[in-house]
Design an enzyme around this catalytic site. Structure first.
Site, mmCIF file in Angstrom:
data_model
loop_
_atom_site.group_PDB
_atom_site.id
_atom_site.type_symbol
_atom_site.label_atom_id
_atom_site.label_comp_id
_atom_site.label_asym_id
_atom_site.label_seq_id
_atom_site.Cartn_x
_atom_site.Cartn_y
_atom_site.Cartn_z
ATOM 1 C CG HIS A 10 -0.703 7.100 12.953
ATOM 2 N ND1 HIS A 10 -0.483 8.830 13.843
ATOM 3 C CD2 HIS A 10 0.766 7.243 12.681
ATOM 4 C CE1 HIS A 10 0.388 9.618 13.514
ATOM 5 N NE2 HIS A 10 1.197 8.541 12.651
ATOM 6 C CG ASP A 63 15.745 1.725 32.962
ATOM 7 O OD1 ASP A 63 15.362 1.128 33.395
ATOM 8 O OD2 ASP A 63 16.992 2.764 33.850
#
Ligand SMILES: *[C@@H]1O[C@H](CO)[C@@H](O)[C@H](O)[C@H]1NC(C)=O
Ligand SMILES: *[C@@H]1O[C@H](CO)[C@@H](O)[C@H](O)[C@H]1NC(C)=O
Length: 454
Positions: free
Chosen positions: A179, A396
């Site tokens: 992070h 995808d």
């Protein structure tokens, strides 16, 4: 409990040293206060669930990159994606101040040390079990690599780990990213780019802006004292006292909550997000039977890209977010309606203009505050993370959209809330990590459940 089996783990490096037209790549990237604030917390862990490709789809994909298997194909495409994101294959470096060795600075060294890639199988688990169990099965935590790693440890640990877990009828692709390297916007920018390359794109559709932003008069590196207090480093989620559950709000549920909140306060300024967060916050407070005179806190994350002047591009590849607490007495929150709570959130969000953001940046440089996991999870506090704005269903990989999204165990404890967009346009999934007793009370709370779609 069912277990996963690790098939293999390896290091994946960027495929070339050419930078594919990225104009700015320095070997060393200085870190900003927005990056450094997260050094002591854990990583970002989000993953996507897919149905298995048909044998035909799988063959086409494998052929397209001359790979032997789907997993090899994903490894090869990851390597090519890292060409565009050199920080993800790097490590953090530290430097002691030459004049004062009690203070240290951090930077990102883009030296292609590589990302971690793990292949695993969960031979008895189905897509349906993950999507339809009342509570998120704890096995989902093992679908992510680099569990329990703190961002500060990425001097030696990889800044990115991915794990592809094969289920009976699907795949889960989990990513763990430091992070301190970037925020959720960066994380999903990478994830979408990897899916593009896997689908056969030559180039990614949006290039990251790798140069970090510093205001005038702030010259990196920024040195600060870092106490690696062991106690701070060892707070782990206490299972099974807390459980995780995903509440689904349909588009209709979200728009009704928004209309209700705005109507109650005779305004138009309350957003959908503010309305459903207010709904959740009031419900958790009610279900926990917090005393009326006790303070309850909602930690929200405010994006700063659009708040700068000129704004940072959406492709700015680094953290651009600050955490803001919203505080109110439990009695005040519950005696007033949904709109009142939503407007409290709205006011704090609106107050964070350019001047406020710059002030908090400068204050940090003068007096650095490193967020600890302990400070995020105290009684009567909800910590919101992630956002329904992130496009997760566009990832995808060549055989269809994901059917679900889940997060890992990083930075989880009682009171953690992770927001995702739902599969249907306009709907929202709220993933909560709460005490089992709170979750049971919520399930029986009619006022809350009226706006939830089971
Ligand atoms: C990359 O940089 C890190 C941090 O300075 C260092 O520990 C590591 O050995 C370097 N790796 C390579 C392959 O140069
Ligand atoms: C919530 O959404 C579900 C599914 O669309 C719907 O059946 C239910 O009536 C909605 N509740 C409210 C209050 O909008």
């Amino acid at each position: 409990m069912e277990e996963i089996q690790i098939v293999s783990t390896c290091v994946v490096r960027a495929s070339s040293n050419s930078n594919n037209g990225i104009t700015h790549t320095s070997q060393n990237i200085e870190m900003t206060p927005w990056d450094l604030q997260f050094l002591l917390v854990e990583t970002i862990q989000k993953g996507l669930l897919f149905k298995k490709p048909t044998p035909q789809q799988q063959n086409n994909l494998i052929k397209s990159l001359n790979s032997l298997s789907l997993v090899d194909h994903l490894k090869a495409s990851l390597s090519r994606t890292l060409d565009f994101f050199p920080p993800l294959a790097g490590r953090f470096s530290t430097t002691k101040n030459p004049n004062d060795n009690t203070i240290t600075s951090f930077s990102i060294t883009c030296n292609n040390s590589g990302a971690e890639f793990t292949h695993a199988i969960a031979p008895e688990l189905t897509v349906k079990e993950i999507l339809e169990s009342c509570y998120v099965p704890t096995i989902v935590h093992s679908f992510f690599p680099l569990n329990k790693v703190r961002n500060v440890q990425c001097v030696t640990k990889p800044l990115l780990g991915v794990q592809v877990t094969e289920l009976v009828d699907g795949y889960f692709i989990g990513c763990t990213m430091s992070h301190s390297l970037g925020d959720g916007t960066c994380f999903w920018h990478f994830f979408n780019s990897w899916s593009e390359i896997t689908r056969g794109f030559e180039l990614i559709s949006r290039f990251p802006t790798l140069e970090r932003w510093f205001p005038q008069n702030v010259n990196p590196p920024i040195y600060f004292p870092l106490e690696l207090d062991d106690e701070k480093l060892d707070v782990c989620m206490e299972m099974p006292i807390v459980k995780e559950r995903v509440f689904h709000l349909s588009k209709e549920n979200v728009s009704k909550l928004k209309a209700k909140a705005n109507y109650e306060m005779d305004t138009k300024s309350i957003s959908s997000l503010q309305a459903f967060l207010a709904h959740l916050w009031r419900c958790v407070t009610r279900c926990n039977r917090v005393n009326a005179n006790e303070e309850v806190i909602l930690n929200i994350v405010i994006g700063t890209r659009t708040r700068l002047d000129p704004p940072l591009p959406e492709e700015y590849w680094g953290n651009a977010a600050i955490i803001k607490p919203i505080k109110v007495k439990a009695g005040e929150l519950l005696e007033n309606g949904l709109g009142y709570a939503a407007l409290l959130i709205n006011k704090v969000v609106a107050s964070q203009n350019y001047e406020e953001v710059m002030d908090s940046y400068r204050r940090w440089v003068e007096n650095p505050v490193i967020v600890s996991k302990k400070s995020l999870f105290v009684a009567n506090r909800l910590s919101i993370s992630s956002s329904p704005k992130f496009n997760v269903y566009s990832c995808d990989f060549g055989w269809g959209k994901p059917v679900g999204v889940r997060s890992g165990m990083a930075n989880k404890d009682n009171g953690k809330v992770t927001l995702f967009r739902g599969v249907e346009e306009g709907s929202v999934d709220i993933e909560v990590c709460l005490m089992t007793s709170t979750l049971l009370a919520m399930e029986n709370d009619e006022e809350f459940m009226e706006f939830i779609t089971v």
